[in-house]
Design a protein around this motif. Structure first.
Motif, mmCIF file in Angstrom:
data_model
loop_
_atom_site.group_PDB
_atom_site.id
_atom_site.type_symbol
_atom_site.label_atom_id
_atom_site.label_comp_id
_atom_site.label_asym_id
_atom_site.label_seq_id
_atom_site.Cartn_x
_atom_site.Cartn_y
_atom_site.Cartn_z
ATOM 1 N N LEU A 195 0.821 -1.195 0.000
ATOM 2 C CA LEU A 195 0.000 0.000 0.000
ATOM 3 C C LEU A 195 0.862 1.255 0.000
ATOM 4 O O LEU A 195 1.899 1.312 0.662
ATOM 5 C CB LEU A 195 -0.905 0.018 1.240
ATOM 6 C CG LEU A 195 -1.812 -1.191 1.447
ATOM 7 C CD1 LEU A 195 -2.647 -0.996 2.695
ATOM 8 C CD2 LEU A 195 -2.707 -1.409 0.253
ATOM 9 N N GLY A 432 -4.345 -5.652 1.449
ATOM 10 C CA GLY A 432 -3.172 -4.870 1.818
ATOM 11 C C GLY A 432 -2.224 -5.674 2.672
ATOM 12 O O GLY A 432 -2.645 -6.479 3.502
ATOM 13 N N MET A 437 -8.530 -2.484 3.532
ATOM 14 C CA MET A 437 -8.775 -1.393 2.594
ATOM 15 C C MET A 437 -10.278 -1.211 2.444
ATOM 16 O O MET A 437 -10.985 -2.144 2.069
ATOM 17 C CB MET A 437 -8.132 -1.700 1.243
ATOM 18 C CG MET A 437 -6.614 -1.875 1.321
ATOM 19 S SD MET A 437 -5.844 -2.143 -0.314
ATOM 20 C CE MET A 437 -6.368 -3.811 -0.674
ATOM 21 N N VAL A 453 -7.018 2.943 4.810
ATOM 22 C CA VAL A 453 -6.219 1.836 5.326
ATOM 23 C C VAL A 453 -6.610 1.637 6.793
ATOM 24 O O VAL A 453 -6.423 2.531 7.618
ATOM 25 C CB VAL A 453 -4.712 2.118 5.206
ATOM 26 C CG1 VAL A 453 -3.914 0.904 5.698
ATOM 27 C CG2 VAL A 453 -4.340 2.473 3.776
#
Length: 753
Positions: A195, A432, A437, A453
């Protein structure tokens, strides 16, 4: 090809077997001499290797095949197979040079050479439960024995299969729906992806919205004490943001949505007393009001012409009444909401609508606990179901070509992003590598997706109710770990604890004797559904849980936590989401999907096969028996009330109101009635008895940093067990849409029907 290699042991006839002179207990992962002696416990992966060799007894199994079956969603080194074989040889008392159990074929693989015998009779005897409910148990076992051999084999296989393939359980396909519309089901594990975080301050950042060209992102920045929130804007890179609105005590600016022309940003401004939709220039300035919010918990988005907004909300004027949620459109000019004309039932919960950039379609989520993605023509009409994932979603967005929908959804292995090609049904999903996510946003003319996130760590805490307002401050953490522990369930005798945790990297049920902290161990054989806690039987020897079976279906299980034994219940419903004991041992409560994701609670007579429905309550999501007042207490989705019915599900009525949501996490049954964690004007954690015939009782336990994500109460000791986050981090991340490879190019694919 490895992926076409079929495991020959489908199904397995027992949870115990004899290999040569050794007895293998699958649920306990123990290998012991048949003649008696100390047992050796092996790792889950070593057991997986052993059972794979058993499935192919006297046949060569390559190292590559073992890696594919036992480590299906990881990239392990080749030495993990060697380590597993070494551990198995040690437990079996085998000699590599003169093997009696596992033979090594140089540069090829391994072969099990010892004779194998499944101990079906012993396993059945070991599965017996206590004599208190022996008659009901005997009926279940008798009906199982009278099944056809094929049905019985499938039943036993479900008890032990997840021991070997628990990683596969979390990623296998969910069963196909019964709808005529096109539907997709994921068939491959999700792929990990690195990410890019562009906002990662200690404050919680959420609800991003990309500008049409994806050069900028607006998002919500919460104050550290969560008592205010503002909108900030930054370029699509890790640079400091600029405030777009002010941070004002007791005011929350939320759900920003960048207009299609890039000039304005619509958002929601809420206080304790009101909620208004606003619009502000993207370059900053004074916002202006557009109209009232239709639902202060639901985001808004734009129609492509920039003249209207779309959102979702309740039908009717009284928000305390039960019912569904529908799609509405607001004209910017007059600020009035008007319903979109399309087919729906009054109880359908339709949320998070997004209009495709070409202006032809509206995609939305229908229903919550067992939700899916649907679409309708922009002018309304008959909805088309696009997925049969039956899960919780966390936002969706259209790609700029209007051919695909990117969504966030919950899986048992985390919160992931998926890209669905609407016409072909192809689906690819990514997880992720350091967080979930959610809340995806795509610029109308861009090739980038922004998202939240999510990171969190929850711990189990033991509180003494007698400590009053100091209870939370004096709480003790149970079983500390660096991962999350949720949904505690203390046994009625106050001696045992079962909870859900990913402390070893995978979601499992864990059990412990509360008097012996070092007794903590996982319960093998199922991947739990962490939305609901397990429910104990009054005898404290058994409990009920919902978990994923090998084929990805939700399945009801009865477990003996102290013994680590698991057996499948023959619940008739294909998608059960909750199961509870009834005071009558011949009966059982089951919450399951009835149609299109809507739930209902059924009262079953389980003394006959198949179980017979005696009564039903529609739109019930969670509930259990309260023997002390001879009633069933339950809750309904999107309803702040607590309901009750008689033990036969008759005389349904509302009995109580709860301020703290969701009730399914804070409602628990005890021998002293039903209790709930609520909140009040002067108390954040208010522990009180649900209204009924018993006298009212309430105690303020102080203030916690976050709302509890599960509670359980031991009446005798006055101890309350609560799961609360140690921290909950929300950052903003970005990914290029090109990371979602086409499903036909080796990534996750779906099935179009």
């Amino acid at each position: 090809m490895l992926k076409s290699h079929k495991n020959l042991l489908e199904p397995r006839p027992s949870d115990r077997l004899r290999i040569g002179d050794q007895i293998v207990d699958i649920p306990l992962r123990e290998i012991a001499p048949a003649s008696g002696g100390d047992a050796t416990r092996v790792t889950l992966k070593s057991l997986g290797v052993l059972l794979t060799l058993v499935a192919h007894a006297n046949k060569l199994v390559s190292r590559e095949a073992l890696l594919e079956w036992v480590w299906p969603d990881t990239l392990p080194g080749d030495d993990v197979v060697t380590q597993a074989i070494t551990q198995l040889r040690r437990a079996l008392g085998d000699d590599r040079e003169q093997p009696r159990y596992i033979e090594t074929i140089a540069k090829q693989g391994y072969r099990l050479v010892a004779p194998v015998e499944w101990l079906v009779e012993q396993a059945d005897q070991a599965a017996a439960v206590t004599a208190e409910d022996a008659s009901a148990t005997a009926r279940i076992e008798t009906s199982t024995s009278s099944m056809s051999s094929a049905t019985r084999v499938r039943w036993v296989w479900a008890l032990v299969s997840a021991v070997v393939l628990v990683a596969v359980v979390a990623t296998m396909a969910y069963w196909r729906g019964r709808d005529d519309a096109a539907a997709v089901v994921p068939t491959q594990p999700v792929k990990p992806v690195a990410l890019q975080r562009i906002a990662s301050s200690p404050q919680r950042e959420e609800w991003p919205s990309l500008s049409p060209d994806a050069s900028q992102v607006v998002y919500v920045l919460n104050r550290e004490d969560l008592q205010a929130a503002q909108l900030v804007v930054q370029t699509s890179s890790a640079v400091p943001p600029k405030p777009l609105t002010e941070m004002v005590e007791g005011r929350w600016d939320a759900f920003p949505a960048w207009s299609p022309n890039g000039r304005d940003i619509a958002f929601m401004r809420a206080t304790e007393a009101s909620c208004e939709l606003m619009m502000i220039p993207a370059t900053g300035g004074a916002p202006r009001g557009l109209g009232d919010c239709i639902d202060d918990s639901m985001p808004v988005s734009w129609f492509p012409d920039g003249k209207s907004l779309i959102s979702s909300g309740r039908l009717g004027d009284d928000s305390t009444q039960s019912g569904g949620s529908a799609l509405y459109r607001m004209s910017i000019d007059d600020g009035r909401w008007s319903p979109i004309a399309y087919e729906r039932a009054d109880e359908d919960i339709d949320v998070r609508p997004m209009v495709s950039p070409d202006g032809r379609w509206i995609a939305f989520q229908r229903n919550i606990s067992l939700g899916d993605v649907w679409r309708i023509p922009v002018a309304g009409g008959k909805p088309q179901r696009l997925t049969t994932l039956r899960t919780n979603f966390n936002g969706l967005a259209w790609t700029r070509d209007s051919r695909s929908v990117v969504f966030s959804r919950y899986r048992s292995d985390g919160v992931v992003l998926g890209k669905l090609e609407v016409d072909t049904g192809a689906l690819v999903e990514y997880r992720g590598n350091d967080g979930g996510m959610s809340a995806p946003s795509i610029g109308a003319n861009g090739d980038t997706v922004a998202f939240v996130v999510e990171e969190a760590q929850s711990q189990l805490r033991r509180l003494r109710v007698a400590d009053g307002e100091q209870a939370f401050a004096r709480a003790k953490i149970l079983y500390p770990s660096s991962r999350s522990d949720i949904q505690p369930a203390v046994s009625p005798d106050g001696r045992q604890m079962v909870f859900v945790s990913d402390r070893d990297g995978e979601n499992r049920l864990w059990w412990a004797d509360l008097a012996q902290p070092d007794s903590l161990r996982p319960i093998e054989g199922l991947t739990p559904m962490p939305r609901f806690p397990v429910l104990w039987h009054a005898d404290s020897t058994r409990a009920l849980a919902i978990g994923d079976s090998l084929d990805g279906r939700k399945t009801a299980y009865e477990i003996e936590p102290r013994l680590g034994r698991v057996r499948r219940l023959e619940v008739p419903d294909p998608v059960p989401v909750y199961v509870a004991y009834h005071p009558d041992p011949k009966r059982m409560l089951v919450v399951a999907e009835r149609e299109q994701g809507r739930l209902a609670m059924m009262l079953y007579d389980r003394s006959v096969q198949p179980w017979r429905v005696l009564a039903q309550i529609d739109d019930a999501v969670f509930g259990f028996a309260d023997p002390s007042e001879r009633r069933i207490v339950f809750v309904r989705t999107y309803d702040p009330a607590i309901w009750q019915a008689d033990l036969d599900l008759s005389h349904v009525r509302r009995i109580d109101e709860v301020r703290l949501r969701p009730r399914v996490r804070t409602l628990t049954s005890t021998s002293d009635g039903v209790w709930v964690m609520d909140t009040g004007p002067s108390c954040e954690w208010l522990w009180r008895r649900v209204k009924g015939a018993r006298p009212a009782s309430a105690q303020c336990l102080g203030s916690g940093s976050y709302q509890p994500s599960g509670v359980s109460f031991d009446v005798a000791s006055g101890q309350l067990f609560a799961s609360t986050p140690n921290f909950s981090g929300l950052d903003i991340g970005l990914l290029p849409l090109s990371v979602f490879a086409a499903a036909g190019e080796g990534e996750t694919s779906g099935t179009k029907r």
